[in-house]
Scaffold this active site. Structure first.
Site, PDB file in Angstrom:
ATOM      1  N   LYS B  75       0.850  -1.199   0.000  1.00  0.00           N
ATOM      2  CA  LYS B  75       0.000   0.000   0.000  1.00  0.00           C
ATOM      3  C   LYS B  75       0.883   1.246   0.000  1.00  0.00           C
ATOM      4  CE  LYS B  75      -3.914   1.911   2.682  1.00  0.00           C
ATOM      5  NZ  LYS B  75      -4.720   1.721   3.904  1.00  0.00           N
ATOM      6  N   SER B 150      -9.745   1.574   3.243  1.00  0.00           N
ATOM      7  CA  SER B 150      -8.908   2.392   2.382  1.00  0.00           C
ATOM      8  C   SER B 150      -7.898   1.600   1.565  1.00  0.00           C
ATOM      9  CB  SER B 150      -8.148   3.394   3.241  1.00  0.00           C
ATOM     10  OG  SER B 150      -7.225   2.736   4.095  1.00  0.00           O
ATOM     11  N   SER B 174      -9.830  -0.942   7.285  1.00  0.00           N
ATOM     12  CA  SER B 174      -9.274  -0.695   5.954  1.00  0.00           C
ATOM     13  C   SER B 174      -8.625  -1.898   5.281  1.00  0.00           C
ATOM     14  CB  SER B 174      -8.248   0.445   6.009  1.00  0.00           C
ATOM     15  OG  SER B 174      -8.915   1.678   6.122  1.00  0.00           O
TER      16      SER B 174
END
Lengths: 484, 472
Positions: B75, B150, B174
């Protein structure tokens, strides 16, 4: 100086920041060395890069606990770090790591001497740990330059209760704090270089009044004398306002030492809401009994104890002990000298007059003093064993200040050894008496003072090297012979 | 690619059954084919191919790490030295990281291949991956829907077969929520299990780094690698180690709880039914399954948003245009520089949270919001402590609904926040949670079940997931 209007009383609280002498910063491994190239003592952590985390330097806790113990504070077993949030270019993270609720030390005190010689207790509200911000330099270019070397250097903040009632007391308090941090070896105590900084909260009230008046805060006082001057200024300003029935506004003032005046900060600059909250990146600091005792065991001798010991061990007058223990370096110097000589009082005299005289004249620190303790000790021994007189010793001392040569060497090279040979002195006395018939008559007629003349003449002949006691003694017996 | 997990892949490479370089090329072609999903912010094609050659030799020589040749996407909130670190934000669009996050370094040390950095909601704030300076990520199962957030990019990269596994971050769901929306496994580890050093902070006392994979073995293997105390993160701990391979439990002695508060109004009917059917299977297989209560549940979302926004408002103060990142050109004073850089550099959701957080910490409001929320957080933790004294594991739906339509909630922040209703509690309590895909709804959209355990009890979760797989 005196406060003009004695109807009023000043109430002062001080906040002192002391930069700790750790090798590395409070929350990262960067060096704390002063004077390195700008922005060279930095890493992603103190530069506030994304994703970095602070890790507490244990030394910071230990130094703070030492200070807390030295100032009679309670050491809280559990204390927490908080973030103080504000924007400024020399604060890379946008917050300063500090302590707010639950500081590490609370409820201490130190004793100071007031101007009338009384002991006064100044209570310490709290001592907490925090990190320093960087430096903004506004006057070296059209831009503001930022040096973040100082960013993250550990500080302690020492906050008093409003127990101080005059600029002199504030000065005494600061002197004492400086003395303690230096004795503990946790801060160099140099206010001019910013390793010790002081802000003051000041209010004024009618004597006898219990309620505190409206206070102002004064910042930017970068020497002990400036603190005193700024406090005088502010107390007078507030007293005048009260006299004329005008309102005192709560505000922050910046001291301008050049103009000898304090100016209010722009209200925008002060309108901070720091939004303190516990720093989630750091665990609570736990100082258990075991750790506390370990730290306490490393506590060096404190100024008060050393003062008493000097009186006891070296039989010094209080006055001497007070002066010698004022700074740790000077006391250390004294103790190094008396390792070589048992002439404790003579050593004290030499240090208080000759050494301190030189330091004051040259405006230098003990550590910069050119004569080593060893050499001063040897010099004092040369006097006590009769090799040289005190008068000659002062000459030798002057040479030592230039060269720091061993005193024996100087005495030998300059041929300054005291003449203590009776035969040699008698010969000179005969010569002098030979040429001074009139003075002998005067002496015999009862004018004892003339003895001084003869001594002077003998000293002149020997260029001051004759042993004065011996000269006195021999002269007297020779003159007596004339009576017969 | 035909292998069931990373460990098997290593042995296939060792036995010349597959070429690691071909394997990486395959993933790169997948990334290219489904570019429209917008899963990656940056792809490190040349580096990955180069690493494949080196690591293939290592595998053949027998001297290789536990993750040798595992192709992993990370990420874009994780710091990876000499690579751009944008957090999907304009404010860091030009920022190159100067150090590598501990978790990433541990992957590299075990010979994983980092294939790229994945898209996400800006600074990990969002539940749909629509708040990104790089644009929205699409759900690979239905491109008109969101992948969740997210860590949307990380979930999609695994679900769309662009890598073996990926790392995401989970502050309030997330990892688990996008794993549920995309039909894969996603683990939020216990707080403290994985070092946060190098994870761009959103809410420091909630943030965790965890893996996405298509099977629970890979989840356990990666967690095994990235776990452990790190001297650079004071909040990291040396917890009980992660067993790998997962210890097979045939005794099935776990007691399973399902909290009634997680099955009330607002839960999609099909999801509810699916979880009930899992509970039925468990019962048939002689598990003790019982209803429990987590009475503080109704305060989860409020507590979560007060505390995380407070921390975020402080954590994001460093992005001010003064030292790095985006600086507005339209400023003549210091204050203008701050205001313009931050107004232009941050997206609206980030600004909303900074404002909320600043508000709850302001003098006069601190006690009513921040301090109160801290107290409630403690009570929420106590709820879980009590629950775990009765049961080994708690199962809940991961999300109240399946993947929703793009744009469906973008103008309704509160609705968006409620999509984390079942996941924030694990972050509030610091406990681990795994999303297990348990099937699809009638439109073919994935449904996820969340398994929660006591802090540092990840091994139990893995054993349970393994049993469920056998029973499934």
């Amino acid at each position: 100086m005196q406060i003009k209007n004695n109807k009023y009383e000043a109430v002062i609280g001080l906040e002192v920041h002391a930069q700790l002498l750790t090798e590395t910063k409070a929350f990262c491994g960067c060096s704390t060395k002063f004077g390195n190239a700008p922005n060279s003592n930095v890493c992603p952590v103190c530069l506030g890069h994304p994703g970095v985390l602070p890790v507490l330097n244990k030394k910071v806790v230990e130094f703070t606990v030492l200070m807390g113990l030295a100032t009679n504070c309670t050491i809280n077993k559990h204390s927490i770090f908080a973030r103080k949030n504000y924007f400024y270019p020399d604060l890379p993270k946008g917050y300063q790591i500090s302590q707010y609720e639950e500081p590490i030390c609370e409820n201490g005190f130190i004793n100071i001497k007031t101007t009338d010689g009384m002991n006064k207790k100044i209570r310490i509200k709290r001592i907490h740990m925090e990190e320093d911000a960087g430096k903004s330099i506004h006057d070296q270019s059209e831009y503001t330059l930022v040096d973040v070397n100082r960013c993250g250097v550990p500080l302690i903040e020492i906050v008093t209760e409003p127990d101080i009632n005059s600029p002199e007391e504030a000065y005494q308090y600061l002197t004492k704090i400086k003395q303690i941090v230096q004795y503990l070896g946790i801060c160099d105590g140099n206010m001019e270089e910013g390793s010790l900084r002081c802000d003051a909260n000041v209010s004024v009230r009618l004597k006898g009044e219990k309620k505190l008046g409206v206070k102002t805060e004064i910042k930017n006082m970068n020497s002990f004398r400036n603190v005193e001057r700024a406090l005088y200024y502010e107390i007078e300003r507030q007293t005048d306002l009260m006299e004329y029935g005008e309102e005192i506004i709560q505000q922050t003032l910046l001291w301008n030492a050049d103009l000898n005046e304090a100016f209010p900060m722009r209200s925008k600059e002060e309108a901070h809401d720091y939004r303190y909250f516990p720093d989630p990146d750091l665990l609570p600091v736990i100082v258990d009994e075991e750790w506390k005792n370990e730290i306490a065991a490393r506590m060096p001798e404190l100024p008060e104890a050393r003062f008493n010991r000097f009186i006891e061990q070296y039989k010094l007058p209080e006055y001497d002990s007070e002066i010698l223990t004022q700074s740790k370096e000077l006391a250390d110097y004294y103790e190094k000298v008396v390792k070589l000589t048992t002439d404790f009082k003579a050593t004290s005299n030499w240090i208080m007059t000759d050494v301190l005289g030189f330091l004051n004249e040259k405006k230098i620190e003990v550590k910069q003093f050119p004569v080593t303790a060893d050499n001063l000790g040897k010099l004092i021994n040369l006097i006590s064993n009769g090799t040289i007189s005190s008068k000659i010793a002062r000459e030798v001392f002057q040479i030592m200040l230039e060269t720091n040569d061993e005193p024996e060497k100087i005495v030998k090279e300059q041929n300054l050894v005291q003449i203590s040979d009776e035969g040699e002195i008698i010969k000179i006395i005969y010569n002098v008496l030979e040429k001074s018939k009139n003075q002998i008559e005067e002496f015999l007629s009862g004018k004892d003072k003339v003895l001084g003349f003869f001594v002077g003449q003998v000293m002149k002949e020997t260029k001051g090297k004759a042993n004065p006691q011996l000269v006195n003694q021999l002269l007297k017996s020779e003159l007596e012979k004339y009576r017969k | 690619m035909k292998y069931s997990n990373i460990t098997e892949k290593i042995s296939l490479v060792k036995n010349n059954k597959i070429s690691l370089k071909e394997n990486v090329k395959y993933f790169l072609s997948r990334i290219d084919e489904r570019k429209n999903l917008n899963a990656f912010n940056f792809v490190f094609a040349d580096e990955a191919l180069h690493q494949a050659e080196i690591i293939e030799k290592k595998i053949k020589s027998g001297e290789h790490g536990k993750l040798a040749g595992a192709v992993i996407a990370i990420k874009d909130v994780l710091s990876y030295k000499d690579h751009t670190l944008t957090c999907s934000s304009k404010i860091l669009s030009n920022f190159i990281a100067v150090y590598t996050a501990t978790a990433i370094q541990k992957l590299i040390d075990e010979d994983a291949i980092i294939i790229g950095k994945t898209n996400c909601d800006e600074f990990a704030m969002g539940s749909s991956n629509e708040n990104s300076a790089f644009g929205a990520v699409l759900n690979p199962i239905d491109e008109s829907r969101v992948p969740g957030g997210s860590s949307g990019g990380s979930a999609v990269a695994v679900a769309a077969d662009m890598c073996d596994a990926s790392l995401g971050t989970d502050t309030g769901g997330s990892i688990r929520q996008p794993a549920a929306f995309c039909g894969i496994f996603g683990l939020k580890p216990s707080y403290g299990r994985v070092s946060r050093f190098g994870l761009t902070a959103f809410a420091s006392s909630f943030d965790t780094i965890g893996p996405f994979a298509k099977n629970v073995d890979d989840i356990a293997l990666i967690l095994n690698v990235i776990s452990g105390r790190d001297d650079r993160d004071s909040t990291s701990v040396d917890s009980e180690s992660i067993d790998y391979p997962i210890i097979k439990r045939q005794d099935k002695k776990f007691i399973i709880g399902f909290p009634k508060e997680y099955f009330g109004d607002g839960l999609d009917k099909e999801i509810k039914e699916k979880i009930w059917s899992v509970i039925e299977v468990l019962k048939q297989n002689d598990f003790e399954v019982k209803e429990i209560s987590l009475p503080m549940t109704e305060y989860n979302i409020a507590t979560y948003y007060i505390l995380t926004t407070a921390e975020a408002s402080s954590n994001l103060a460093r992005y001010d245009g003064a030292r790095y990142g985006y600086r507005s050109r339209n400023s003549s004073t210091l204050e203008e520089m701050y205001v313009n850089s931050r107004s232009e550099g941050f997206g609206s959701e980030v600004k909303r949270r900074i404002m909320l957080g600043t508000y709850v910490l302001s003098s006069g409001y601190y006690d009513a919001y921040y301090r109160k929320a801290q107290k409630v957080r403690r009570l929420i933790k106590e709820d879980f402590d009590k629950a775990f004294s009765q049961v080994d594991l708690i199962i809940t739906p991961t999300t109240p609904s399946v993947a929703f339509k793009l744009g469906e909630k973008s103008n309704d922040p509160l609705q968006m926040y409620l999509s984390d209703i079942y996941t924030t509690s694990a972050n509030l309590a610091g406990i681990p949670g795994l999303n297990i895909p348990i099937g699809n709804n009638q439109n073919g959209l994935p449904i996820g079940m969340q398994v929660l355990a006591k802090q540092f009890d990840e091994n139990k979760i893995f054993q349970f997931a393994d049993i469920l797989n056998l029973a499934g």
